[in-house]
Each structure stands twice: as C-alpha cells, then as structure tokens.
Design a protein around this motif. Structure first.
Motif, PDB file in Angstrom:
ATOM      1  N   TYR A   1       1.417  -7.884  -5.490  1.00  0.00           N
ATOM      2  CA  TYR A   1       1.808  -9.225  -5.057  1.00  0.00           C
ATOM      3  C   TYR A   1       3.282  -9.231  -4.638  1.00  0.00           C
ATOM      4  CZ  TYR A   1       2.049 -14.359  -5.111  1.00  0.00           C
ATOM      5  OH  TYR A   1       2.208 -15.676  -4.770  1.00  0.00           O
ATOM      6  N   GLN A   2       4.126  -8.577  -5.441  1.00  0.00           N
ATOM      7  CA  GLN A   2       5.552  -8.505  -5.119  1.00  0.00           C
ATOM      8  C   GLN A   2       5.775  -7.715  -3.828  1.00  0.00           C
ATOM      9  OE1 GLN A   2       7.125  -6.848  -8.804  1.00  0.00           O
ATOM     10  NE2 GLN A   2       7.908  -8.839  -9.408  1.00  0.00           N
ATOM     11  N   ALA A   3       4.999  -6.643  -3.659  1.00  0.00           N
ATOM     12  CA  ALA A   3       5.149  -5.806  -2.464  1.00  0.00           C
ATOM     13  C   ALA A   3       4.761  -6.579  -1.204  1.00  0.00           C
ATOM     14  CB  ALA A   3       4.280  -4.554  -2.592  1.00  0.00           C
ATOM     15  N   VAL A   4       3.673  -7.328  -1.279  1.00  0.00           N
ATOM     16  CA  VAL A   4       3.235  -8.118  -0.126  1.00  0.00           C
ATOM     17  C   VAL A   4       4.244  -9.211   0.176  1.00  0.00           C
ATOM     18  CG1 VAL A   4       1.439  -9.642   0.780  1.00  0.00           C
ATOM     19  CG2 VAL A   4       0.801  -7.627  -0.548  1.00  0.00           C
ATOM     20  N   SER A   5       4.755  -9.871  -0.875  1.00  0.00           N
ATOM     21  CA  SER A   5       5.760 -10.920  -0.699  1.00  0.00           C
ATOM     22  C   SER A   5       6.986 -10.375   0.028  1.00  0.00           C
ATOM     23  CB  SER A   5       6.194 -11.490  -2.055  1.00  0.00           C
ATOM     24  OG  SER A   5       5.134 -12.157  -2.696  1.00  0.00           O
ATOM     25  N   ALA A   6       7.451  -9.196  -0.416  1.00  0.00           N
ATOM     26  CA  ALA A   6       8.625  -8.577   0.194  1.00  0.00           C
ATOM     27  C   ALA A   6       8.345  -8.188   1.642  1.00  0.00           C
ATOM     28  CB  ALA A   6       9.044  -7.354  -0.604  1.00  0.00           C
ATOM     29  N   LYS A   7       7.153  -7.660   1.890  1.00  0.00           N
ATOM     30  CA  LYS A   7       6.776  -7.234   3.239  1.00  0.00           C
ATOM     31  C   LYS A   7       6.726  -8.422   4.182  1.00  0.00           C
ATOM     32  CE  LYS A   7       5.182  -4.069   6.146  1.00  0.00           C
ATOM     33  NZ  LYS A   7       5.962  -2.891   6.557  1.00  0.00           N
TER      34      LYS A   7
ATOM     35  N   SER B   1      -5.934  -1.614   1.018  1.00  0.00           N
ATOM     36  CA  SER B   1      -6.636  -0.535   1.717  1.00  0.00           C
ATOM     37  C   SER B   1      -5.915   0.803   1.663  1.00  0.00           C
ATOM     38  CB  SER B   1      -6.858  -0.936   3.187  1.00  0.00           C
ATOM     39  OG  SER B   1      -7.649  -2.100   3.268  1.00  0.00           O
ATOM     40  N   GLY B   2      -4.885   0.904   0.835  1.00  0.00           N
ATOM     41  CA  GLY B   2      -4.185   2.183   0.702  1.00  0.00           C
ATOM     42  C   GLY B   2      -2.680   2.018   0.696  1.00  0.00           C
ATOM     43  N   ASP B   3      -2.017   2.711   1.638  1.00  0.00           N
ATOM     44  CA  ASP B   3      -0.555   2.697   1.678  1.00  0.00           C
ATOM     45  C   ASP B   3       0.013   1.779   2.749  1.00  0.00           C
ATOM     46  OD1 ASP B   3      -0.412   4.571  -0.377  1.00  0.00           O
ATOM     47  OD2 ASP B   3      -0.605   6.249   1.030  1.00  0.00           O
ATOM     48  N   GLN B   4      -0.846   1.100   3.522  1.00  0.00           N
ATOM     49  CA  GLN B   4      -0.395   0.234   4.596  1.00  0.00           C
ATOM     50  C   GLN B   4      -0.859  -1.208   4.360  1.00  0.00           C
ATOM     51  OE1 GLN B   4       1.593   1.162   7.159  1.00  0.00           O
ATOM     52  NE2 GLN B   4       1.671   3.256   6.338  1.00  0.00           N
ATOM     53  N   LEU B   5      -0.012  -2.176   4.704  1.00  0.00           N
ATOM     54  CA  LEU B   5      -0.364  -3.592   4.630  1.00  0.00           C
ATOM     55  C   LEU B   5      -1.356  -3.912   5.744  1.00  0.00           C
ATOM     56  CD1 LEU B   5       0.432  -6.376   3.256  1.00  0.00           C
ATOM     57  CD2 LEU B   5       1.894  -6.714   5.246  1.00  0.00           C
ATOM     58  N   THR B   6      -2.471  -4.524   5.402  1.00  0.00           N
ATOM     59  CA  THR B   6      -3.492  -4.866   6.396  1.00  0.00           C
ATOM     60  C   THR B   6      -3.909  -6.323   6.255  1.00  0.00           C
ATOM     61  OG1 THR B   6      -5.383  -4.334   4.969  1.00  0.00           O
ATOM     62  CG2 THR B   6      -4.387  -2.510   6.198  1.00  0.00           C
ATOM     63  N   LYS B   7      -4.866  -6.734   7.090  1.00  0.00           N
ATOM     64  CA  LYS B   7      -5.392  -8.097   7.016  1.00  0.00           C
ATOM     65  C   LYS B   7      -6.005  -8.391   5.647  1.00  0.00           C
ATOM     66  CE  LYS B   7      -6.456  -8.677  11.934  1.00  0.00           C
ATOM     67  NZ  LYS B   7      -7.535  -8.946  12.920  1.00  0.00           N
ATOM     68  N   ASP B   8      -6.567  -7.363   5.027  1.00  0.00           N
ATOM     69  CA  ASP B   8      -7.171  -7.556   3.698  1.00  0.00           C
ATOM     70  C   ASP B   8      -6.126  -8.049   2.707  1.00  0.00           C
ATOM     71  OD1 ASP B   8      -9.689  -6.769   4.492  1.00  0.00           O
ATOM     72  OD2 ASP B   8      -9.318  -4.651   4.067  1.00  0.00           O
ATOM     73  N   ASP B   9      -4.924  -7.456   2.768  1.00  0.00           N
ATOM     74  CA  ASP B   9      -3.854  -7.879   1.860  1.00  0.00           C
ATOM     75  C   ASP B   9      -3.471  -9.335   2.105  1.00  0.00           C
ATOM     76  OD1 ASP B   9      -2.845  -5.306   0.381  1.00  0.00           O
ATOM     77  OD2 ASP B   9      -3.081  -4.705   2.473  1.00  0.00           O
ATOM     78  N   ILE B  10      -3.373  -9.727   3.382  1.00  0.00           N
ATOM     79  CA  ILE B  10      -2.986 -11.096   3.724  1.00  0.00           C
ATOM     80  C   ILE B  10      -4.014 -12.099   3.209  1.00  0.00           C
ATOM     81  CG2 ILE B  10      -2.462 -12.695   5.594  1.00  0.00           C
ATOM     82  CD1 ILE B  10      -0.388 -10.493   5.176  1.00  0.00           C
TER      83      ILE B  10
END
Length: 224
Positions: free
Chosen positions: A59-65, A28-37
């Motif tokens: 995928y790597q960014a979400v994993s790290a987050k 959804s842009g520059d922030q991790l949201t429920k959509d990413d999860i």
C-alpha cells in the motif's frame, strides 16, 4: 491475466491480498500495473502493518508510486490518505510509449468491485454518524381511558413499540384520582432517529395501542 480479489473492506479480503503479496512488491510482480490501481482503490485504508505486513508495504509502495508519477492528477484514487485531486488535461498522444505503467487507466469506468467498495465506505460513514448522534432522556405520562383499563396490558403494549434508536427504561404506576392510575415511563432516544411527537401520534395513540392508551404527555425532556 488480471488478478482479482473480493471483499477488500473485510479481514478476509485483506488477508487474501497479504498472502498474495508474499515475496512480491506489486500484485503482478515487480511492476505497478492496473491490478495494483484497482485493488488500491478498493482498499478503504492502509492495512495494519502488524496484521497484514505484506499488504501494508504494498500500500505504501503504491501510494509513493502514484504520488511521484501522477502528482495531483489521480482522479478517484486516494494518495497517501489525501482526497482525490482535480483531473489533469489528457496526456498528448506523442507522449505515449510502451511502458505498462503509462497504460494504467485512472479515468476509466468504475468496476463492480470499486462500486461496492465505495458503497461500503458510505455505509461506514453513515454508521459513524449514527453513533455520534446526540441522545435524549424522556419522562412520559401514559394515561388510560378509565379505571377499568388493564394497566399491565397497557404497559406491555407501550413497551412493544420498537423503533431504531428507541430504548424503554424504568416505569411505575402513579395514582391520578378516582381509582385511575397512569403509567409513568422513562425512555432514551437517539435524536436523529426518533421523534417523540411522531412516536406518540403515530404509534402510542393509534390502533391497536389506543385500546388502552387515551393520551400521552411529555413530563421531562433532557439532552444526554
């Protein structure tokens, strides 16, 4: 508005995610949201960096987050390819704030897409298991009732038996005396899928094949 994708275990699904992420860090842009999860949980593994560079970086960014924000607490979500950890105690109400990231529900009910992704993973595991199953080579004697039995039709009836994991091979007619010949035939089976005893008892010596086949004997059985 929630962003949705379908068939994330397919090339088409990954391509759609890759295109959507062009110029973005998260769904959804520059922030991790429920959509990413949700999307992260439905993707079976890290996308290829060559085929899907945007999706791979995401995928790597979400994993790290997730690894930094929820160490050992993400139930049902794989972090860096590791198995899901045990659930942590519920977060105290006093610690709640207005940050979108804190509202991500990692413990909620599975969505229909997540259920389909889980089913796809199980199907993949089952297919892999079948491929890894052992094989055996079997030499079998198939005996007719008498010298008047049509051996050509007998062989056609035998080869007409189809089962998953069963492969018919070379054959020949071997004289047994008094003008009678038996069919000697090779077959290869996948051990986890085919039982030779069941093949003989429930298929080769039952109607309509027993019109030609009197009995079957295993001459040789070898693991491949």
């Amino acid at each position: 508005m929630a962003v949705t994708f379908s068939n994330l275990h397919t090339e088409a699904g990954l391509k759609s995610v890759n295109e959507h992420l062009s110029g973005k860090t998260y769904i959804s842009g520059d922030q991790l949201t429920k959509d990413d999860i949700k999307v992260y949980g439905a993707v079976l593994e890290q996308p290829s960096s060559d085929l899907y560079p945007n999706a791979s970086k995401w995928y790597q960014a979400v994993s790290a987050k997730l690894a930094s924000s929820f160490p050992g607490k993400a139930v049902g979500v794989k972090v860096g390819g590791a198995a899901p950890a045990e659930a942590a105690p519920a977060k105290p109400a006093a610690a709640d704030d207005d940050d979108d990231d804190d509202d991500i529900d990692l413990f909620g009910e599975e969505t229909e897409e997540e259920k389909k992704a889980a089913e796809a993973r199980e199907a993949t595991k089952a297919t892999t298991k079948k491929k890894e199953s052992g094989k055996s080579s079997v030499l079998m004697d198939v005996k007719p009732w008498d010298d008047e039995t049509d051996m050509k039709k007998l062989e056609e009836a035998v080869r007409g038996v189809e089962m998953e994991g069963l492969f018919w091979g070379a054959s020949k007619l071997v004289p047994v005396g008094y003008g009678i010949k038996k069919l000697q035939i090779m077959l290869t089976i996948i051990d986890d899928l085919v039982s030779v005893d069941t093949l003989i008892e429930e298929r080769l010596t039952e109607e309509p094949i027993n019109e030609y086949v009197q009995s079957c004997d295993i001459v040789a059985f070898n693991k491949i």
